[in-house]
Design a protein around this motif. Structure first.
Motif, mmCIF file in Angstrom:
data_model
loop_
_atom_site.group_PDB
_atom_site.id
_atom_site.type_symbol
_atom_site.label_atom_id
_atom_site.label_comp_id
_atom_site.label_asym_id
_atom_site.label_seq_id
_atom_site.Cartn_x
_atom_site.Cartn_y
_atom_site.Cartn_z
ATOM 1 N N GLU A 1 -53.024 96.179 28.098
ATOM 2 C CA GLU A 1 -52.487 95.169 27.188
ATOM 3 C C GLU A 1 -52.821 93.752 27.658
ATOM 4 O O GLU A 1 -52.318 92.778 27.109
ATOM 5 C CB GLU A 1 -50.969 95.340 27.079
ATOM 6 N N MET B 1 -46.486 93.628 31.503
ATOM 7 C CA MET B 1 -47.462 94.141 30.537
ATOM 8 C C MET B 1 -48.305 95.224 31.199
ATOM 9 O O MET B 1 -48.586 95.164 32.397
ATOM 10 C CB MET B 1 -48.376 92.999 30.058
ATOM 11 N N PRO C 1 -50.901 94.521 22.836
ATOM 12 C CA PRO C 1 -49.807 95.421 23.222
ATOM 13 C C PRO C 1 -49.823 96.756 22.484
ATOM 14 O O PRO C 1 -50.302 96.859 21.365
ATOM 15 C CB PRO C 1 -48.548 94.621 22.875
ATOM 16 N N ASN D 1 -45.798 89.834 24.116
ATOM 17 C CA ASN D 1 -47.240 89.769 24.357
ATOM 18 C C ASN D 1 -47.986 89.487 23.057
ATOM 19 O O ASN D 1 -48.067 90.330 22.179
ATOM 20 C CB ASN D 1 -47.674 91.103 24.982
ATOM 21 N N VAL E 1 -40.865 90.362 28.224
ATOM 22 C CA VAL E 1 -42.140 89.761 27.851
ATOM 23 C C VAL E 1 -42.456 90.002 26.374
ATOM 24 O O VAL E 1 -42.172 91.067 25.839
ATOM 25 C CB VAL E 1 -43.244 90.357 28.764
ATOM 26 N N ARG F 1 -46.483 85.514 26.180
ATOM 27 C CA ARG F 1 -47.683 85.674 26.993
ATOM 28 C C ARG F 1 -48.953 85.689 26.138
ATOM 29 O O ARG F 1 -48.930 86.100 24.996
ATOM 30 C CB ARG F 1 -47.629 87.000 27.768
ATOM 31 N N GLN F 2 -50.054 85.256 26.779
ATOM 32 C CA GLN F 2 -51.407 85.356 26.214
ATOM 33 C C GLN F 2 -51.517 84.630 24.863
ATOM 34 O O GLN F 2 -52.091 85.137 23.909
ATOM 35 C CB GLN F 2 -51.841 86.826 26.113
#
Lengths: 406, 406
Positions: free
Chosen positions: A42, A38, B17, B10, B8, B368-369
């Motif tokens: 981000e 990322m 992103p 996001n 990934v 992710r996140q």
């Protein structure tokens, strides 16, 4: 025509050049930060990656400036222009809280002392005058001139200072980006700010936007507030560093409840930013990231004493060429007091109607963004940290040649 | 382990992103903008290159949103949190100037109506309450709740609205990033904001930070002010877009002279920004540049109707998986009113103590996140414009699989 970075020497007054190695790393981080898959823009500003970035930036800044722990480091938004107001709002709130037992109708609006040595300090003074306004009521504060070089059209620093006993703050702008005069001038100490004349209880405030990180800050611990927009020596525009002595981290809401102070938007309250490690709301992630890279770069170069050596060599060389050219009648330096000459922003005028010729030759040699500020015209060479000694030597050679061809 | 971007997915709530193609172009521009030999952050914000960038951004924004010329476009700093105050300060100044002949002691503090449907609108309301404070004097304004879903813990939108005749402003937050409720919800129009109930002379204000550019804005022309921090669908953090109806571009200094209004820092005055094309002082160049690239990208994708189609498909798919998983008892959706479900931020909880298991599996699959906001916990999948339908389908497949394995 497409140019390579190496073909260009960028003398912009700000936003100004950044080290190529920093930009290369930032370009990689933009797509993929540290192999996370990322980009840095981000990632959550509350995640471990950004936490390491902003904490690293603060640590490097403290080490470079030898900033004592008595002062907090804030990363804010809005540039120096926003700080013109934030400084006044927080200092007035602190003063009001120090007199919390005084009823508002008996509370005397405090005096604010301004040293005006150029366009930016004049703007700061004007903003204090705006914020003093309170309709039919008592003004919130009494801004006044403690010193000014306006009569000399800012071609020198003020020659006399008259600070008020009991003033809430004393403000100066260390380096005037447009006018080219600076307190810690190139020639030495005789133009320095009269630190010893500022009353002990007055909050000393300095706008350091365009000389921040160009050398160590004299008497840093005496300052209550120092701020700097990033877009000169620190990083891309969009982040402002504010160094605040911790007794000025006050609850502005409590001051507003007492009355007699202007309203303080929560985002302008230094305490809120400090309590939240500059993450009260989403910070300007990319400008902070690039600033962190620049700070690493400065540490790797050996710190501000080393940076100052190079900057002094650059300024000495440029002023030597300009003085020689002035002797031939080809140019005039704008700042007449030699000890007050900025070593970041060097304004000069081309005489005999040859300005267009000068700029055309400059353009052909790869010199960029040499035009003076739209308010004053003429030429301005800004020689911030990322401008190399080699670039300055090339500009000097051109000035020598141009003067000889008169 | 170093990951490629393609490995990934996001789901960050913001900063979030950005399209890879945009970041690739931005990385080139960072080093060398359009063959100038200088990076975009190293160019004067008053030069022709940046002028083209910011003017292009405004033109694309106007075209995407079908914004009428009655409204100015401002690029500001400080995020939505700063706008909580700026909105109040400018609207109160405009109201005061409309009653310029009324002496301050007879001037009635105006009512401000707030619709509170989640954490962010609650914060906006709290800031209005702070700015009302005036010591022993009359408050500067009277903020009140026109509607609230706090009792339902923001798991739905308010069910009743009570706007005041003569209120200076009516505020709502279109999409609550933390709580996951949104006025123009996925299911259709029945959760929409009650535009027809807002008195005609009241300035309608919308915080659009997290749904800006996700679809067309309903009743855009009825709004007096719409603002959005960039860091969701528009660009990197550090720039805030503010759309302001031109009658709200007022001289706040004149209002401060009349009295009865809170002080307005000059940088918060919409008129000053508008009069200077958002270049009153140095703007956040890089965040604006990347935002301009994103806007180009959205235009190239066919505009907001096309963007909305994809976003609807993403939200429909994710909620379908969550509803199915909820039926098995593996998860619960946070927002209980289906018509109020945000199509940008989708909060849910994992039941039966399996949250760590869910997050571990998610991490292994490149998601992710996904952690919920620190104030509420749980899981939150944010599916902003730059999150692809493919990424959402992969998350759906994982949720299906996870629920089946219960």
């Amino acid at each position: 025509m497409s140019l390579d970075r190496s073909a260009v020497h960028n003398f912009a007054a700000g936003p100004s050049p950044l080290p190529t190695s920093v930009l290369e790393e930032a370009a990689r981080g933009l797509l993929n930060y540290n192999g996370t898959g990322m980009g840095v823009c981000e990632l959550s500003h509350r995640g471990k990656e950004f936490k390491a970035i902003i904490e690293g930036a603060e640590a490097d800044l403290r080490s470079l400036l030898k900033l004592p722990d008595s002062h907090a480091v804030l990363f804010m938004q809005g540039g120096g222009t926003t700080q013109f107001a934030s400084v006044v709002l927080n200092v007035l709130a602190a003063r009001r809280l120090a007199h919390a037992s005084t009823p508002t109708e008996q509370y005397e609006p405090p005096v604010l002392d301004y040293v005006v040595s150029g366009s930016w300090s004049a703007k700061a003074y004007a903003e204090a005058q705006r914020l003093a306004l309170n309709g039919d009521g008592k003004p919130f504060c009494v801004p006044r001139l403690a010193a000014s070089s306006k009569e000399a059209k800012y071609t020198s620093l003020p020659s006399a200072y008259d600070f008020s006993a009991g003033a809430a703050l004393a403000f100066y702008c260390e380096n005037e980006t447009i006018n080219g005069d600076e307190f810690a001038g190139v020639a030495g100490t005789d133009a320095s700010f009269p630190f010893d004349k500022v009353p002990k209880d007055t909050v000393l405030v300095a706008d350091y936007s365009s000389s921040f990180l160009s050398r160590p800050i004299p008497n840093i611990a005496q300052h209550g507030i120092i701020y700097a927009g990033a877009q000169k020596n620190l990083g891309p525009s969009g982040v402002t560093v504010v160094l605040v002595r911790r007794d000025l981290l006050v609850d502005t809401t409590a001051a507003m409840k007492l009355g007699g102070v202007p309203a303080v938007p929560i985002q302008s309250e230094y305490k809120t930013l400090a309590d939240n490690g500059s993450l009260y709301n989403t910070p300007p992630v990319f400008p902070i990231y690039v600033s962190a890279l620049v700070l690493r770069h400065l540490v790797a170069q050996g710190g501000l004493d080393k940076v100052a050596e190079v900057n002094k060599a650059k300024a000495d060389a440029l002023y030597a060429s300009l003085d020689a050219a002035e002797a031939t009648g080809a140019v005039t330096c704008v700042v007449r007091q030699k000890a007050a000459r900025s070593w970041m922003n060097v304004p000069f005028n081309i005489t005999n109607g040859r300005e267009a010729e000068f700029l055309k030759g400059a353009e052909a040699r790869g010199f960029r963004q040499l035009k003076g500020h739209r308010s004053v015209g003429g030429i301005r060479a800004s020689i911030y940290n990322a401008v190399t000694l080699e670039s300055v030597h090339k500009l000097c050679a051109y000035i020598d040649e141009f003067a000889a061809a008169a």
